[in-house]
Design a protein around this motif. Structure first.
Motif, PDB file in Angstrom:
ATOM      1  N   VAL A  55      -3.931  -4.169  -6.137  1.00  0.00           N
ATOM      2  CA  VAL A  55      -2.927  -3.917  -7.174  1.00  0.00           C
ATOM      3  C   VAL A  55      -1.523  -3.952  -6.578  1.00  0.00           C
ATOM      4  O   VAL A  55      -0.582  -4.502  -7.170  1.00  0.00           O
ATOM      5  N   ASP A  56      -1.356  -3.373  -5.386  1.00  0.00           N
ATOM      6  CA  ASP A  56      -0.040  -3.339  -4.745  1.00  0.00           C
ATOM      7  C   ASP A  56       0.448  -4.725  -4.333  1.00  0.00           C
ATOM      8  O   ASP A  56       1.645  -4.891  -4.054  1.00  0.00           O
ATOM      9  N   TRP A  60       3.339  -7.568 -10.642  1.00  0.00           N
ATOM     10  CA  TRP A  60       3.705  -6.346 -11.358  1.00  0.00           C
ATOM     11  C   TRP A  60       4.064  -5.245 -10.383  1.00  0.00           C
ATOM     12  O   TRP A  60       5.037  -4.489 -10.605  1.00  0.00           O
ATOM     13  N   ALA A  61       3.304  -5.131  -9.287  1.00  0.00           N
ATOM     14  CA  ALA A  61       3.571  -4.081  -8.301  1.00  0.00           C
ATOM     15  C   ALA A  61       4.911  -4.310  -7.605  1.00  0.00           C
ATOM     16  O   ALA A  61       5.635  -3.356  -7.308  1.00  0.00           O
ATOM     17  N   LYS A  62       5.255  -5.563  -7.337  1.00  0.00           N
ATOM     18  CA  LYS A  62       6.540  -5.844  -6.685  1.00  0.00           C
ATOM     19  C   LYS A  62       7.705  -5.420  -7.570  1.00  0.00           C
ATOM     20  O   LYS A  62       8.686  -4.835  -7.096  1.00  0.00           O
ATOM     21  N   ARG A  65       7.709  -1.554  -7.815  1.00  0.00           N
ATOM     22  CA  ARG A  65       8.172  -0.888  -6.595  1.00  0.00           C
ATOM     23  C   ARG A  65       9.698  -0.734  -6.589  1.00  0.00           C
ATOM     24  O   ARG A  65      10.224   0.299  -6.149  1.00  0.00           O
ATOM     25  N   LYS A  76       3.330   4.823  -4.775  1.00  0.00           N
ATOM     26  CA  LYS A  76       2.978   3.415  -4.745  1.00  0.00           C
ATOM     27  C   LYS A  76       2.797   2.904  -6.176  1.00  0.00           C
ATOM     28  O   LYS A  76       2.471   3.684  -7.077  1.00  0.00           O
ATOM     29  N   PRO A  77       2.995   1.607  -6.391  1.00  0.00           N
ATOM     30  CA  PRO A  77       2.748   1.080  -7.746  1.00  0.00           C
ATOM     31  C   PRO A  77       1.331   1.325  -8.234  1.00  0.00           C
ATOM     32  O   PRO A  77       1.121   1.565  -9.428  1.00  0.00           O
ATOM     33  N   SER A  78       0.350   1.276  -7.320  1.00  0.00           N
ATOM     34  CA  SER A  78      -1.034   1.534  -7.733  1.00  0.00           C
ATOM     35  C   SER A  78      -1.206   2.983  -8.182  1.00  0.00           C
ATOM     36  O   SER A  78      -1.918   3.261  -9.158  1.00  0.00           O
ATOM     37  N   GLY A  81       0.398   3.259 -11.548  1.00  0.00           N
ATOM     38  CA  GLY A  81      -0.467   2.600 -12.526  1.00  0.00           C
ATOM     39  C   GLY A  81      -1.653   3.455 -12.906  1.00  0.00           C
ATOM     40  O   GLY A  81      -2.071   3.458 -14.076  1.00  0.00           O
TER      41      GLY A  81
END
Length: 308
Positions: A55-56, A60-62, A65, A76-78, A81
């Protein structure tokens, strides 16, 4: 005679195989001990860690972040989420069990709309509060830089003085700039990164002043002193404007809450209210209702915002 030779050869082969297997077993034990010593304290990654790493690594994670950094959230983005997923499930449960909406489809649609909108509003609120706290400290930072320049210190040394003397959040942001400079990054690039992380008018003016002074030189002490006075005057004006427009800003948040409360009251008073809303005309009504509420909040906030 030949039988004795064959028997002896067979015995030697068995003996050699025995020692070979014994040596292999010892080598395996030694290899396992070495691995245990080298990777002591390190746990093997589970399926959840692998999923979080995947996921990171997504687009979307970028993007998320960057938003989390701007909101000063150490997540963290995960992780964020997973909180959104739990919020989505919790919203569906609240709508179905507590509010009394029997249609699962309506619960899911409301949750899918509400959770992302709430997440965006939360991140923007965090970004606004963080930037406002940073702007409030910026005038004092300019005064410290002015004093450092009068004492003959360079810009990086003055920034180091600000980091030592001032609390967060400006200590965190300028401390990051100082660490990047110590690691060999150019001052201009570090200040540009600060502008991207905290995109406010005062930060833009502050960063541009440092860049211009680094390129062209000049009286840094005088520039920082005048900038500090200007920022303090703007702060007083902003506080006056916020006091005058407080009622309008409160209305922007109170009107949607009152409308939702009225809708919940009607659902308790009218039988089959949510069954009507789950039909096509009801969904159209809900869509128009939500659109008008968002439009009202945006218009009221626009009217109450006065730029200085």
């Amino acid at each position: 005679m030949s039988a004795l030779l064959i028997a002896g050869a067979a015995a030697c082969a068995i003996w050699a195989l025995h020692y070979y297997l014994l040596l292999s077993n010892e080598r395996k034990k030694a290899h396992d001990k070495l691995n245990d010593w080298m990777y002591k304290g390190l746990e093997k990654s589970s399926w959840s860690d692998s999923l979080a790493d995947r996921v990171d690594g997504t687009e979307w994670a970028k993007k998320m972040r960057v938003k989390l950094d701007q909101a000063s959230l150490d997540l963290k983005p995960s992780d964020y989420g997973s909180f959104l997923a739990m919020g989505l499930i919790g919203m569906i449960f609240i709508m179905n069990m507590m509010v009394g909406i029997e249609s699962i489809l309506v619960c899911v649609l409301i949750s899918i709309v509400t959770v992302p909108v709430g997440s965006t509003a939360f991140l923007r609120s965090r970004q606004h509060i963080y930037a406002q706290r940073l702007d409030n400290q910026l005038s004092e930072a300019c005064r410290l830089l002015s004093s450092a320049a009068r004492a003959g210190l360079s810009i990086p040394q003055g920034l180091q003085l600000v980091v030592q003397e001032m609390p967060s959040p400006i200590k965190v942001e300028l401390g990051r700039v100082v660490r990047e400079i110590e690691l060999g990054k150019d001052l201009e690039e570090s200040v540009r990164d600060l502008q991207q992380r905290v995109n406010t008018n005062d930060i833009q003016v502050f960063a541009n002043a440092l860049i211009i002074q680094r390129r062209a030189g000049g009286d840094l002490a005088r520039v920082m002193s005048e900038m500090a006075s200007t920022m303090e005057e703007r702060k007083i004006i902003h506080q006056t404007i916020r006091a005058v427009t407080a009622q309008a800003r409160t209305s922007a948040y109170a009107l949607p809450a009152i409308s939702i409360l009225i809708a919940l009251m009607l659902s308790k008073m009218i039988d089959g209210f949510w069954e009507l809303m789950s039909s096509l005309p009801g969904m159209i009504i809900l869509g128009v209702f939500g659109l008008l509420q968002v439009l009202g909040v945006v218009l009221v906030k626009k009217f109450s915002q006065i730029r200085v």
